[in-house]
Design a protein around this motif. Structure first.
Motif, PDB file in Angstrom:
ATOM      1  N   MET A 174       0.847  -1.171   0.000  1.00  0.00           N
ATOM      2  CA  MET A 174       0.000   0.000   0.000  1.00  0.00           C
ATOM      3  C   MET A 174       0.897   1.239   0.000  1.00  0.00           C
ATOM      4  SD  MET A 174      -3.041   0.972   2.634  1.00  0.00           S
ATOM      5  CE  MET A 174      -4.549   1.200   1.766  1.00  0.00           C
ATOM      6  N   GLU A 175       0.532   2.200  -0.785  1.00  0.00           N
ATOM      7  CA  GLU A 175       1.292   3.446  -0.890  1.00  0.00           C
ATOM      8  C   GLU A 175       0.921   4.399   0.247  1.00  0.00           C
ATOM      9  OE1 GLU A 175       3.181   4.553  -3.778  1.00  0.00           O
ATOM     10  OE2 GLU A 175       3.131   2.518  -4.601  1.00  0.00           O
ATOM     11  N   ILE A 176       1.877   5.174   0.692  1.00  0.00           N
ATOM     12  CA  ILE A 176       1.627   6.130   1.775  1.00  0.00           C
ATOM     13  C   ILE A 176       0.579   7.164   1.358  1.00  0.00           C
ATOM     14  CG2 ILE A 176       3.502   7.735   1.226  1.00  0.00           C
ATOM     15  CD1 ILE A 176       2.530   6.622   4.756  1.00  0.00           C
ATOM     16  N   GLU A 177       0.555   7.530   0.099  1.00  0.00           N
ATOM     17  CA  GLU A 177      -0.443   8.515  -0.361  1.00  0.00           C
ATOM     18  C   GLU A 177      -1.861   7.936  -0.300  1.00  0.00           C
ATOM     19  OE1 GLU A 177      -1.574  12.168  -0.893  1.00  0.00           O
ATOM     20  OE2 GLU A 177       0.541  11.650  -0.687  1.00  0.00           O
ATOM     21  N   THR A 178      -2.004   6.647  -0.563  1.00  0.00           N
ATOM     22  CA  THR A 178      -3.306   5.986  -0.440  1.00  0.00           C
ATOM     23  C   THR A 178      -3.749   5.979   1.014  1.00  0.00           C
ATOM     24  OG1 THR A 178      -2.754   4.579  -2.322  1.00  0.00           O
ATOM     25  CG2 THR A 178      -4.580   3.851  -0.935  1.00  0.00           C
ATOM     26  N   ILE A 179      -2.830   5.679   1.903  1.00  0.00           N
ATOM     27  CA  ILE A 179      -3.123   5.695   3.341  1.00  0.00           C
ATOM     28  C   ILE A 179      -3.524   7.096   3.769  1.00  0.00           C
ATOM     29  CG2 ILE A 179      -2.052   5.525   5.633  1.00  0.00           C
ATOM     30  CD1 ILE A 179      -0.424   3.136   4.453  1.00  0.00           C
TER      31      ILE A 179
ATOM     32  N   GLU B  25      -3.628  15.755  10.207  1.00  0.00           N
ATOM     33  CA  GLU B  25      -2.325  15.122  10.053  1.00  0.00           C
ATOM     34  C   GLU B  25      -1.246  16.088  10.495  1.00  0.00           C
ATOM     35  OE1 GLU B  25      -1.170  14.337   5.961  1.00  0.00           O
ATOM     36  OE2 GLU B  25      -2.183  16.149   5.318  1.00  0.00           O
ATOM     37  N   GLY B  26      -0.111  15.554  10.808  1.00  0.00           N
ATOM     38  CA  GLY B  26       1.012  16.386  11.202  1.00  0.00           C
ATOM     39  C   GLY B  26       2.290  15.574  11.174  1.00  0.00           C
ATOM     40  N   LEU B  27       3.396  16.280  11.328  1.00  0.00           N
ATOM     41  CA  LEU B  27       4.697  15.618  11.422  1.00  0.00           C
ATOM     42  C   LEU B  27       5.143  15.643  12.874  1.00  0.00           C
ATOM     43  CD1 LEU B  27       6.738  16.918   8.362  1.00  0.00           C
ATOM     44  CD2 LEU B  27       5.838  14.617   8.740  1.00  0.00           C
TER      45      LEU B  27
ATOM     46  N   GLU C 204      -3.537  -4.449   1.399  1.00  0.00           N
ATOM     47  CA  GLU C 204      -4.281  -3.177   1.370  1.00  0.00           C
ATOM     48  C   GLU C 204      -5.632  -3.287   2.069  1.00  0.00           C
ATOM     49  OE1 GLU C 204      -5.980  -0.019  -1.918  1.00  0.00           O
ATOM     50  OE2 GLU C 204      -4.180  -1.163  -2.384  1.00  0.00           O
ATOM     51  N   LYS C 205      -6.385  -4.326   1.784  1.00  0.00           N
ATOM     52  CA  LYS C 205      -7.713  -4.477   2.379  1.00  0.00           C
ATOM     53  C   LYS C 205      -7.621  -4.543   3.910  1.00  0.00           C
ATOM     54  CE  LYS C 205     -11.940  -7.128   1.958  1.00  0.00           C
ATOM     55  NZ  LYS C 205     -12.644  -8.201   1.282  1.00  0.00           N
ATOM     56  N   GLU C 206      -6.595  -5.228   4.423  1.00  0.00           N
ATOM     57  CA  GLU C 206      -6.419  -5.316   5.868  1.00  0.00           C
ATOM     58  C   GLU C 206      -6.058  -3.957   6.467  1.00  0.00           C
ATOM     59  OE1 GLU C 206      -4.012  -7.889   9.280  1.00  0.00           O
ATOM     60  OE2 GLU C 206      -3.636  -8.326   7.165  1.00  0.00           O
ATOM     61  N   TRP C 207      -5.282  -3.160   5.717  1.00  0.00           N
ATOM     62  CA  TRP C 207      -4.928  -1.815   6.191  1.00  0.00           C
ATOM     63  C   TRP C 207      -6.168  -0.988   6.479  1.00  0.00           C
ATOM     64  CZ3 TRP C 207      -1.423   0.259   8.822  1.00  0.00           C
ATOM     65  CH2 TRP C 207      -0.086  -0.073   8.678  1.00  0.00           C
ATOM     66  N   TYR C 208      -7.158  -1.063   5.603  1.00  0.00           N
ATOM     67  CA  TYR C 208      -8.385  -0.281   5.816  1.00  0.00           C
ATOM     68  C   TYR C 208      -9.042  -0.652   7.144  1.00  0.00           C
ATOM     69  CZ  TYR C 208      -7.819   1.073   0.930  1.00  0.00           C
ATOM     70  OH  TYR C 208      -7.320   1.552  -0.258  1.00  0.00           O
ATOM     71  N   GLY C 209      -9.106  -1.935   7.449  1.00  0.00           N
ATOM     72  CA  GLY C 209      -9.675  -2.378   8.715  1.00  0.00           C
ATOM     73  C   GLY C 209      -8.854  -1.926   9.912  1.00  0.00           C
TER      74      GLY C 209
ATOM     75  N   THR D 107      -4.783   9.593   1.986  1.00  0.00           N
ATOM     76  CA  THR D 107      -6.102   9.934   1.442  1.00  0.00           C
ATOM     77  C   THR D 107      -7.199   9.247   2.245  1.00  0.00           C
ATOM     78  OG1 THR D 107      -5.183  10.246  -0.759  1.00  0.00           O
ATOM     79  CG2 THR D 107      -7.552   9.840  -0.630  1.00  0.00           C
ATOM     80  N   TYR D 108      -7.001   7.981   2.557  1.00  0.00           N
ATOM     81  CA  TYR D 108      -8.009   7.221   3.301  1.00  0.00           C
ATOM     82  C   TYR D 108      -8.211   7.800   4.702  1.00  0.00           C
ATOM     83  CZ  TYR D 108     -10.692   3.374   5.156  1.00  0.00           C
ATOM     84  OH  TYR D 108     -11.694   2.626   5.737  1.00  0.00           O
ATOM     85  N   CYS D 109      -7.135   8.054   5.411  1.00  0.00           N
ATOM     86  CA  CYS D 109      -7.237   8.578   6.775  1.00  0.00           C
ATOM     87  C   CYS D 109      -7.922   9.937   6.807  1.00  0.00           C
ATOM     88  CB  CYS D 109      -5.856   8.679   7.417  1.00  0.00           C
ATOM     89  SG  CYS D 109      -5.142   7.089   7.866  1.00  0.00           S
TER      90      CYS D 109
END
Length: 117
Positions: free
Chosen positions: A1-6, A18-20, A87-92, A8-10
């Motif tokens: 899974m790409e960090i950009e996908t994560i 979000e922050g650093l 990826e699917k598990e990441w969403y959960g 966007t989802y979050c």
């Protein structure tokens, strides 16, 4: 899974910011409380996230996962490479972590998240 996908989802979740933190860790928060942390400047990209008490023991026994340093007492898991999780598990995982943190927020904060003005 790409960090950009994560990312966007979050950010689609109500009240998420979000922050650093610590210079190079992308952190997602709800009500100013962290629910997921990604070391995006590292190779491979690692992550830490909150899990339920029931999932804590099971997840830390999986290859590439362990109790998160400094956060283990709060039932956080660290994964050494985000690509180890489908990826699917990441969403959960992200949904569960978000909900676990959100449900501990003060009622006033929850109201502002659930009923934004």
């Amino acid at each position: 899974m790409e960090i950009e996908t994560i990312r966007t989802y979050c950010l689609q979740q109500p009240g998420v910011t979000e922050g650093l933190k610590w210079g190079d860790h992308l952190t997602f928060m709800v009500g100013e409380k962290m629910f997921a942390i990604f070391g995006f400047d590292q190779t491979p990209i690692n992550a830490s996230f909150k899990v339920s008490d029931d999932d804590f023991e099971e997840m830390q026994d999986r290859p590439g996962m362990k109790a998160a340093p400094y956060l283990a007492r709060y039932k956080w898991i660290a994964v050494e490479d985000i690509s180890m999780i489908p990826e699917k598990e990441w969403y959960g995982i992200l949904d569960q972590s978000y909900e676990l943190i959100k449900m501990k927020l003060p009622k006033k904060t929850l109201k502002s998240i659930d009923d934004p003005v």
